[in-house]
Design an enzyme around this catalytic site. Sequence first.
Site, PDB file in Angstrom:
ATOM      1  N   GLY A 120       0.833  -1.201   0.000  1.00 44.84           N
ATOM      2  CA  GLY A 120       0.000   0.000   0.000  1.00 44.84           C
ATOM      3  C   GLY A 120       0.867   1.250   0.000  1.00 44.84           C
ATOM      4  O   GLY A 120       2.047   1.209  -0.389  1.00 44.84           O
ATOM      5  N   GLY A 125       2.516   3.139   2.233  1.00 45.44           N
ATOM      6  CA  GLY A 125       3.811   3.167   2.921  1.00 45.44           C
ATOM      7  C   GLY A 125       4.856   2.349   2.168  1.00 45.44           C
ATOM      8  O   GLY A 125       5.974   2.812   1.901  1.00 45.44           O
ATOM      9  N   ASP A 184      -8.373  -1.463   2.157  1.00 45.31           N
ATOM     10  CA  ASP A 184      -9.025  -0.154   2.336  1.00 45.31           C
ATOM     11  C   ASP A 184      -9.457   0.491   1.018  1.00 45.31           C
ATOM     12  O   ASP A 184     -10.260   1.418   1.026  1.00 45.31           O
ATOM     13  CB  ASP A 184      -8.069   0.817   3.054  1.00 45.31           C
ATOM     14  N   HIS A 203      -9.465  -7.729  12.187  1.00 41.49           N
ATOM     15  CA  HIS A 203      -8.604  -8.410  11.219  1.00 41.49           C
ATOM     16  C   HIS A 203      -9.260  -9.593  10.521  1.00 41.49           C
ATOM     17  O   HIS A 203      -8.672 -10.145   9.585  1.00 41.49           O
ATOM     18  CB  HIS A 203      -7.298  -8.832  11.900  1.00 41.49           C
ATOM     19  N   GLN A 240     -11.457  -9.244   8.551  1.00 42.24           N
ATOM     20  CA  GLN A 240     -11.599  -8.720   7.179  1.00 42.24           C
ATOM     21  C   GLN A 240     -10.337  -8.924   6.350  1.00 42.24           C
ATOM     22  O   GLN A 240     -10.359  -8.826   5.132  1.00 42.24           O
ATOM     23  CB  GLN A 240     -11.897  -7.212   7.219  1.00 42.24           C
ATOM     24  N   ARG A 241      -9.208  -9.128   7.017  1.00 41.21           N
ATOM     25  CA  ARG A 241      -7.937  -9.231   6.296  1.00 41.21           C
ATOM     26  C   ARG A 241      -7.470 -10.669   6.102  1.00 41.21           C
ATOM     27  O   ARG A 241      -6.598 -10.918   5.271  1.00 41.21           O
ATOM     28  CB  ARG A 241      -6.851  -8.472   7.070  1.00 41.21           C
TER      29      ARG A 241
HETATM   30  O1  F6P Z   1      -4.560  -0.748   5.932  1.00 42.99           O
HETATM   31  C1  F6P Z   1      -5.152  -1.967   6.251  1.00 42.99           C
HETATM   32  C2  F6P Z   1      -5.619  -1.975   7.679  1.00 42.99           C
HETATM   33  O2  F6P Z   1      -6.218  -3.226   7.952  1.00 42.99           O
HETATM   34  C3  F6P Z   1      -6.553  -0.840   8.051  1.00 42.99           C
HETATM   35  O3  F6P Z   1      -7.866  -1.037   7.576  1.00 42.99           O
HETATM   36  C4  F6P Z   1      -6.398  -0.827   9.546  1.00 42.99           C
HETATM   37  O4  F6P Z   1      -6.662   0.459  10.063  1.00 42.99           O
HETATM   38  C5  F6P Z   1      -4.939  -1.157   9.746  1.00 42.99           C
HETATM   39  O5  F6P Z   1      -4.516  -1.824   8.574  1.00 42.99           O
HETATM   40  C6  F6P Z   1      -4.691  -2.061  10.925  1.00 42.99           C
HETATM   41  O6  F6P Z   1      -3.326  -2.232  11.069  1.00 42.99           O
HETATM   42  P1  F6P Z   1      -2.663  -3.327  12.025  1.00 42.99           P
HETATM   43  O7  F6P Z   1      -2.718  -4.647  11.310  1.00 42.99           O
HETATM   44  O8  F6P Z   1      -1.277  -2.845  12.231  1.00 42.99           O
HETATM   45  O9  F6P Z   1      -3.473  -3.378  13.266  1.00 42.99           O
END
Ligand code: F6P
Length: 364
Positions: A118, A120, A143, A288, A290-291
């Site tokens: 992304g 960064g 996002d 998370h 969602q990830r």
């Molecule tokens: O950028 C992806 C994301 O999942 C954002 O939606 C969320 O704010 C952030 O990363 C959470 O980061 P970390 O995994 O460091 O908690």
Amino acid sequence: MNQEIKKIGIMTAGGDCPGLNPVIRSVVRTAIMKYGLEVVGFNHGYKGLYHNDVVPLTLDSISGILPIGGTMLYSSNKDNLFDYTVEENGKMVKKDVSDVGVENMKKNGIDAMIIIGGDGTLTSGRDFSRKGVKVVGVPKTIDNDLGCTDYTFGFDTAVSVACEAADRLHSTALSHSRIMVLEVMGRYAGWIALNAGISGGADAILIPEIPYDINKVADVLKERAERGKNFSVVVVAEGAKPVDGDVFVSKTIDDSPDPIRLGGIGNVIADQLEKLVGLESRATILGHIQRGGSPTSHDRILSTRYGAAAVDLLMQGKHGVMVTLEGDKMSYASLEDVIGQNKAVDPEGELVQVAKGIGITFGD
Ligand code: F6P
């Protein structure tokens, strides 16, 4: 065909997201099967580049990864080699160690890098490109907030997960005459909330781009109750903020290039709505979930297209760019233009207007 490129390096950095493995698979298969190149991967993002933690990527080593969440190359969202923490004379200091990264690329005979990440991660990608490294970026984030591309991979999966969560909250909201607040991710953009809210039948959607007045949200939910619908589902983006306030910060991570972590606004909203509407309210912070997990078929296809396009671009002699999706076509944009743009939801845009037209409140 660009004869200078014989070996490609890949890395995944920043927060992970569904679709990373399909991009890796597509890069490796395209590089080997279409162009006869060699491919290696750096583990743990830029940290692995610094420590020369490199693995060969072959048709065998990537076999079976298409449906698997996460990244076989691991990731790190803390390591910026242009501002890296190292120990010097017994003290931890920040230094630009990017030359070590360039040296490690040379040591491994790497002619070009495909960097999947992304904002960064791609900022460092741009900075390596400024140092003469041939870089092609691939836009990753649930996002969907990266500029110059219509969609990032991972977004569709996150929206599908959030939509399913909203569906599940509906049935329990109805059983107990409750307001169920679902907080979703998205950082400072409301794409996940907007899309999950519409697809999941939310009655209110709160996003960073439209500061909300909680009294206006409560009025709409009260009207619903008066119509006999004494339950509601509210989808709130983690970055949503009230008209007279700011975002809700859950924690700060000092050694991260992006130290602020959002999260927790859902609890505040549930408490406020319980008092104002008079219906018991509960919050679910999806986080998370969602990830993680398997990417949707849409994300697998998009990731495969992005990976293939990244290799094609390098072989056409293009670098210092990120692959993009414009409408239904693959294209590219300069990394110089991509960085620092936070692609926001347009409050006047069609999707928000459609949502408002079907009675969803944004609290404005
Ligand atoms: O950028 C992806 C994301 O999942 C954002 O939606 C969320 O704010 C952030 O990363 C959470 O980061 P970390 O995994 O460091 O908690």
